[in-house]
Design a protein around this motif. Structure first.
Motif, PDB file in Angstrom:
ATOM      1  N   ILE A 105       0.692  -1.005   0.048  1.00 25.91           N
ATOM      2  CA  ILE A 105      -0.042   0.114   0.010  1.00 25.91           C
ATOM      3  C   ILE A 105       0.862   1.287   0.130  1.00 25.91           C
ATOM      4  O   ILE A 105       0.469   2.165  -0.810  1.00 25.91           O
ATOM      5  CB  ILE A 105      -0.970  -0.200   1.201  1.00 25.91           C
ATOM      6  CG1 ILE A 105      -1.812  -1.361   1.054  1.00 25.91           C
ATOM      7  CG2 ILE A 105      -1.590   1.306   1.094  1.00 25.91           C
ATOM      8  CD1 ILE A 105      -2.725  -1.357   2.389  1.00 25.91           C
ATOM      9  N   ILE A 106       2.117   1.112   1.017  1.00 29.25           N
ATOM     10  CA  ILE A 106       3.035   2.347   0.771  1.00 29.25           C
ATOM     11  C   ILE A 106       3.687   2.520  -0.453  1.00 29.25           C
ATOM     12  O   ILE A 106       3.757   3.641  -0.999  1.00 29.25           O
ATOM     13  CB  ILE A 106       3.948   2.128   1.866  1.00 29.25           C
ATOM     14  CG1 ILE A 106       3.300   1.983   3.138  1.00 29.25           C
ATOM     15  CG2 ILE A 106       4.803   3.215   2.003  1.00 29.25           C
ATOM     16  CD1 ILE A 106       4.350   1.867   4.465  1.00 29.25           C
ATOM     17  N   TYR A 107       4.093   1.267  -1.027  1.00 32.85           N
ATOM     18  CA  TYR A 107       4.557   1.487  -2.542  1.00 32.85           C
ATOM     19  C   TYR A 107       3.687   1.376  -3.665  1.00 32.85           C
ATOM     20  O   TYR A 107       4.085   1.154  -4.830  1.00 32.85           O
ATOM     21  CB  TYR A 107       5.550  -0.025  -2.731  1.00 32.85           C
ATOM     22  CG  TYR A 107       6.788  -0.027  -1.747  1.00 32.85           C
ATOM     23  CD1 TYR A 107       7.152   1.082  -0.764  1.00 32.85           C
ATOM     24  CD2 TYR A 107       7.952  -0.908  -2.051  1.00 32.85           C
ATOM     25  CE1 TYR A 107       8.120   0.991   0.170  1.00 32.85           C
ATOM     26  CE2 TYR A 107       8.908  -0.987  -1.515  1.00 32.85           C
ATOM     27  CZ  TYR A 107       9.191   0.006  -0.222  1.00 32.85           C
ATOM     28  OH  TYR A 107      10.231   0.106   0.480  1.00 32.85           O
ATOM     29  N   ARG A 108       2.431   1.732  -3.532  1.00 31.65           N
ATOM     30  CA  ARG A 108       1.339   1.560  -4.534  1.00 31.65           C
ATOM     31  C   ARG A 108       1.762   2.183  -5.698  1.00 31.65           C
ATOM     32  O   ARG A 108       1.148   2.126  -6.890  1.00 31.65           O
ATOM     33  CB  ARG A 108      -0.011   1.853  -3.927  1.00 31.65           C
ATOM     34  CG  ARG A 108      -0.153   3.299  -3.554  1.00 31.65           C
ATOM     35  CD  ARG A 108      -1.445   3.571  -2.887  1.00 31.65           C
ATOM     36  NE  ARG A 108      -1.723   5.076  -2.214  1.00 31.65           N
ATOM     37  CZ  ARG A 108      -1.229   5.220  -1.116  1.00 31.65           C
ATOM     38  NH1 ARG A 108      -0.535   4.489  -0.507  1.00 31.65           N
ATOM     39  NH2 ARG A 108      -1.504   6.535  -0.776  1.00 31.65           N
ATOM     40  N   HIS A 109       2.650   3.247  -5.611  1.00 30.10           N
ATOM     41  CA  HIS A 109       2.743   4.237  -6.801  1.00 30.10           C
ATOM     42  C   HIS A 109       4.120   3.727  -7.681  1.00 30.10           C
ATOM     43  O   HIS A 109       4.675   4.508  -8.526  1.00 30.10           O
ATOM     44  CB  HIS A 109       2.814   5.726  -6.505  1.00 30.10           C
ATOM     45  CG  HIS A 109       1.599   6.219  -5.931  1.00 30.10           C
ATOM     46  ND1 HIS A 109       0.322   6.370  -6.682  1.00 30.10           N
ATOM     47  CD2 HIS A 109       1.334   6.916  -4.915  1.00 30.10           C
ATOM     48  CE1 HIS A 109      -0.619   6.714  -5.959  1.00 30.10           C
ATOM     49  NE2 HIS A 109      -0.003   7.016  -4.937  1.00 30.10           N
ATOM     50  N   ARG A 114      11.470   6.174  -3.122  1.00 33.39           N
ATOM     51  CA  ARG A 114      11.167   7.397  -2.412  1.00 33.39           C
ATOM     52  C   ARG A 114      10.389   7.541  -1.173  1.00 33.39           C
ATOM     53  O   ARG A 114      10.697   8.107  -0.082  1.00 33.39           O
ATOM     54  CB  ARG A 114      10.296   8.092  -3.582  1.00 33.39           C
ATOM     55  CG  ARG A 114      10.094   9.691  -3.180  1.00 33.39           C
ATOM     56  CD  ARG A 114       9.399  10.474  -4.200  1.00 33.39           C
ATOM     57  NE  ARG A 114       9.968  10.524  -5.582  1.00 33.39           N
ATOM     58  CZ  ARG A 114       9.185   9.738  -6.780  1.00 33.39           C
ATOM     59  NH1 ARG A 114       8.056   9.423  -6.823  1.00 33.39           N
ATOM     60  NH2 ARG A 114      10.161   9.881  -7.960  1.00 33.39           N
ATOM     61  N   GLN A 115       9.538   6.278  -0.906  1.00 35.46           N
ATOM     62  CA  GLN A 115       8.912   6.055   0.107  1.00 35.46           C
ATOM     63  C   GLN A 115       9.836   5.659   1.278  1.00 35.46           C
ATOM     64  O   GLN A 115       9.634   6.115   2.454  1.00 35.46           O
ATOM     65  CB  GLN A 115       7.642   5.041  -0.126  1.00 35.46           C
ATOM     66  CG  GLN A 115       6.657   5.094  -1.158  1.00 35.46           C
ATOM     67  CD  GLN A 115       5.875   6.567  -0.699  1.00 35.46           C
ATOM     68  OE1 GLN A 115       5.762   6.795   0.344  1.00 35.46           O
ATOM     69  NE2 GLN A 115       5.650   7.230  -1.810  1.00 35.46           N
ATOM     70  N   LEU A 116      10.833   4.960   0.859  1.00 33.92           N
ATOM     71  CA  LEU A 116      11.799   4.267   1.991  1.00 33.92           C
ATOM     72  C   LEU A 116      12.646   5.551   2.440  1.00 33.92           C
ATOM     73  O   LEU A 116      12.869   5.553   3.620  1.00 33.92           O
ATOM     74  CB  LEU A 116      12.687   3.563   1.107  1.00 33.92           C
ATOM     75  CG  LEU A 116      13.209   2.299   1.857  1.00 33.92           C
ATOM     76  CD1 LEU A 116      12.154   1.634   2.641  1.00 33.92           C
ATOM     77  CD2 LEU A 116      13.750   1.403   1.015  1.00 33.92           C
ATOM     78  N   CYS A 436      19.546  -2.996   2.585  1.00 31.41           N
ATOM     79  CA  CYS A 436      20.201  -1.782   2.869  1.00 31.41           C
ATOM     80  C   CYS A 436      19.733  -0.859   1.602  1.00 31.41           C
ATOM     81  O   CYS A 436      20.452  -1.211   0.425  1.00 31.41           O
ATOM     82  CB  CYS A 436      21.820  -1.870   3.016  1.00 31.41           C
ATOM     83  SG  CYS A 436      22.432  -2.744   4.327  1.00 31.41           S
ATOM     84  N   PRO A 437      19.202   0.051   1.796  1.00 31.92           N
ATOM     85  CA  PRO A 437      18.869   0.897   0.448  1.00 31.92           C
ATOM     86  C   PRO A 437      19.926   1.622   0.218  1.00 31.92           C
ATOM     87  O   PRO A 437      20.381   2.674   0.986  1.00 31.92           O
ATOM     88  CB  PRO A 437      17.611   1.611   0.982  1.00 31.92           C
ATOM     89  CG  PRO A 437      17.780   1.630   2.475  1.00 31.92           C
ATOM     90  CD  PRO A 437      18.652   0.617   2.993  1.00 31.92           C
ATOM     91  N   GLN A 438      20.332   1.531  -1.033  1.00 34.70           N
ATOM     92  CA  GLN A 438      21.668   2.345  -1.465  1.00 34.70           C
ATOM     93  C   GLN A 438      21.228   3.626  -1.827  1.00 34.70           C
ATOM     94  O   GLN A 438      21.881   4.655  -1.686  1.00 34.70           O
ATOM     95  CB  GLN A 438      22.073   1.593  -2.815  1.00 34.70           C
ATOM     96  CG  GLN A 438      23.201   0.417  -2.755  1.00 34.70           C
ATOM     97  CD  GLN A 438      24.231   1.027  -2.112  1.00 34.70           C
ATOM     98  OE1 GLN A 438      25.065   1.922  -2.681  1.00 34.70           O
ATOM     99  NE2 GLN A 438      25.049   0.165  -1.049  1.00 34.70           N
ATOM    100  N   ASN A 439      20.125   4.013  -2.290  1.00 34.42           N
ATOM    101  CA  ASN A 439      19.424   5.458  -2.608  1.00 34.42           C
ATOM    102  C   ASN A 439      19.618   6.140  -1.172  1.00 34.42           C
ATOM    103  O   ASN A 439      19.970   7.246  -1.248  1.00 34.42           O
ATOM    104  CB  ASN A 439      18.093   5.442  -3.212  1.00 34.42           C
ATOM    105  CG  ASN A 439      17.021   4.902  -2.206  1.00 34.42           C
ATOM    106  OD1 ASN A 439      17.240   3.858  -1.708  1.00 34.42           O
ATOM    107  ND2 ASN A 439      16.003   5.558  -2.488  1.00 34.42           N
ATOM    108  N   VAL A 440      19.116   5.705  -0.148  1.00 34.19           N
ATOM    109  CA  VAL A 440      19.200   6.333   1.169  1.00 34.19           C
ATOM    110  C   VAL A 440      20.592   6.535   1.621  1.00 34.19           C
ATOM    111  O   VAL A 440      20.673   7.553   2.136  1.00 34.19           O
ATOM    112  CB  VAL A 440      18.163   5.569   2.065  1.00 34.19           C
ATOM    113  CG1 VAL A 440      18.074   6.312   3.487  1.00 34.19           C
ATOM    114  CG2 VAL A 440      16.754   5.418   1.729  1.00 34.19           C
TER     115      VAL A 440
END
Ligand code: HEM
Length: 547
Positions: A105-109, A114-116, A436-440
């Motif tokens: 639901i959080i990732y619905r788009h 970005r949500q992360l 581990c999110p590389q983008n964050v």
């Protein structure tokens, strides 16, 4: 409530405590549903014959008993997750604590990356994404989770396409090591020289398009064209045959299918749910068309011999001309698809992101040209990779691009070993999923100084601006890290070198760069938005500035 219903409730609770609470179950989800359906049918038949109920009454009775069983099961699951789960100390949205279906639901788009970032901004470096899944944006976590010495293994996510497997999805360590040994011969120096030769043809086509657009003062959507370029090239390395996308200026139908098939990955469905979806023929029809296409191309490729070896030459070598067994054929088909998926999008987005940054930083283009000048002596505009592979500024620009725009942003799920792991004093229990999110991390003050700025010099002139080098792992690391990294870097280095020395470039009129990041989607690999670039052929002298 009758005694039977109470017994069913207790059986549901016990099934969770004694069975479902332990081990992995995502591969058996279809079986469990079949068992539930068979039990329901058996009870209906039983009540019709033994209790002489009509069909509707028998069905109602059977469904209420099965409902009691499921209530016992879910109530116990919920109780455990709310009060006893070992990850309860970690912060995150409440919905993520109780069900693995809240994250979609959080990732619905389709913008999980970005949500992360938002979740980490809210909750800090450790965020709970599912009852048993943590996202960890801590610089020390990368080596602990992915590094050579890590005891973490591939998480259940890698079973998404079972029984179809590839090098990337083999979870068994021994089977993965064995397959990786076969693959490793595909990325030796000699093999890479062959690929470099093949790549040139595609690059000439790409440059011809850019030149034609430059002559007509027309913009180029570089996101699209680097995609066409890389899919053609990887198709060639996988199947000995390009997809002819540069020629037609559009996606081959199979690549269109592939892109559509990857979209559901961006919703972060739990593996059991994804497999359930894929078992519905209406959902998986296109997926199977794609598999058939890859299988057909692989079969065709195996019947032909190629002058310059491609990656498949290495993968079929162990067969020594024998027909593959069904299992070997399955793996070869999975690997062929992997070559295309792993090598195309990733390299294409790196090139597009580099142009996105360079168009905003003409001083970096100038510096790069000065560094490249002594090596760009061939009138064709091409340069051998080995001559430029060690140039510090070129490599720094690529690193900085990958830091800010990692093509695999937040997807690499690992399972902690039974004894758990400790990251900077924080204990994470065993058999949990971690990532581990590389983008964050790439934009984190904990890992870099001035993290949001494009400053390539940090990689060789001001190393103190990189606080924790092991946090930078756009190709992942350790035994499951990207085996195609040498080829990716060869492609990015030589293509950027030719591009910046052939053209001046900048945003086209009306382009402000916002769509590139703003429209980005994350479906395991990143897909960036359109980026319209205007190219102008350079006169040949160094230092021509875009105006
Ligand atoms: C800039 C370009 C690239 C980036 C950023 C990249 C990144 C990655 C990452 C992060 C992984 C780990 C995936 C996982 O653990 O599930 C990976 C694996 C892999 N990559 Fe790449 N990749 C790139 C280009 C390529 C190319 C050109 C190839 C050539 C075929 C390739 C082939 C593979 C393969 C086969 C694996 C699986 C390795 C294994 O499981 O042992 N990649 N890549």
């Amino acid at each position: 409530m009758s005694g039977t219903h109470l017994a069913a409730l207790a059986a549901g609770a016990l099934s969770y405590c004694l069975y479902f609470h332990h081990g992995e179950h995502h591969l058996r989800i279809a079986l469990y549903i079949q068992i539930l359906a068979a039990t329901l049918i058996s009870m209906v038949v039983f009540f019709q014959h033994q209790s002489h109920l009509d069909f509707l009454a028998a069905l109602t009775q059977a469904a209420s008993i099965e409902g009691s069983f499921l209530s016992g099961f879910y109530a116990t699951t919920l109780f455990y997750r709310l009060f006893l789960h070992p990850l309860n100390a970690f912060p995150g949205p409440f919905g993520c604590k109780i069900t693995s279906l809240f994250l979609p639901i959080i990732y619905r788009h389709n913008d999980g990356f970005r949500q992360l970032q938002t979740l980490h901004d809210q909750h800090g470096p450790f965020v709970r994404l599912r009852p048993d899944y943590l996202s960890i944006a801590h610089p020390k976590a990368v080596s602990a989770i992915y590094g050579p010495g890590s005891k973490c293994t591939k998480a259940p996510w890698y079973d998404l396409t079972q029984p179809m497997v590839s090098l990337q999805t083999l979870r068994n360590k021994k089977a993965h090591d064995e397959r990786r040994r076969v693959w490793s011969a595909a990325f030796g120096d000699k093999a890479l020289r062959g690929y470099e030769q093949r790549l040139r043809g595609y690059r000439n086509e790409l440059m011809a398009h850019f030149s034609a657009q430059a002559a007509d003062e027309q913009p180029v959507n570089v996101t699209k064209w680097f995609n066409l370029y890389n899919f053609d090239f990887m198709g060639d390395l996988a199947f000995g045959k390009s997809f002819n996308m540069l020629e037609t200026s559009e996606d081959h139908w199979a690549i269109q299918l592939l892109k559509e098939a990857l979209v559901p990955l961006g919703f972060a469905f739990p593996t059991w749910f994804f497999r359930l979806l894929m078992s519905l023929p209406v959902v998986s029809r296109d997926w199977w068309r794609l598999i058939d296409f890859c299988a057909q191309r692989m079969d065709d490729r195996m019947k032909t011999s190629v002058e310059i070896p491609d990656i498949t030459s290495v993968l079929v070598a162990p067969l020594k001309g024998q027909q593959p067994t069904a299992q070997q054929r399955q793996l070869l088909r999975g690997d062929a698809q992997l070559i295309v998926v792993a090598g195309s999008d990733t390299t294409a987005t790196t090139l597009a992101a580099a142009v996105y940054q360079l168009a905003q930083h003409p001083e970096q283009v100038q510096r790069l040209r000065e560094e490249l000048a002594p090596f760009m002596t061939d009138p064709s505009g091409e340069v051998l990779h080995e001559k430029i592979s060690h140039l510090p500024h070129l490599n720094a620009i690529i690193n900085e691009t990958l830091r800010l725009h990692p093509p695999v942003a937040a997807s690499l799920q690992r399972k902690t070993p039974p004894e758990g792991i400790t990251i900077d004093g924080v204990y994470i229990p065993g058999n949990m999923t971690v990532m581990c999110p590389q983008n964050v991390l790439g934009r984190s003050h904990a890992a870099y100084e001035r993290p949001t700025e494009f400053l390539p010099e940090r990689w060789y002139l001001t190393p103190e601006m990189v606080k924790e080098k092991s946090a930078f792992a756009p190709f992942s690391a350790g035994p499951y890290g990207c085996i195609g990294k040498p080829l990716a870097l060869l492609n990015v280095r030589t293509t950027l070198a030719r591009l910046v020395t052939t053209f001046d470039f900048g945003y086209a009129p009306g382009e402000d760069g916002t769509a590139f990041e703003g429209m980005a989607k994350d479906s395991f690999t990143m897909g960036f938005g359109d980026l319209q670039i205007l190219f102008r052929k350079r006169s040949g002298s160094l230092g021509v500035k875009w105006d």
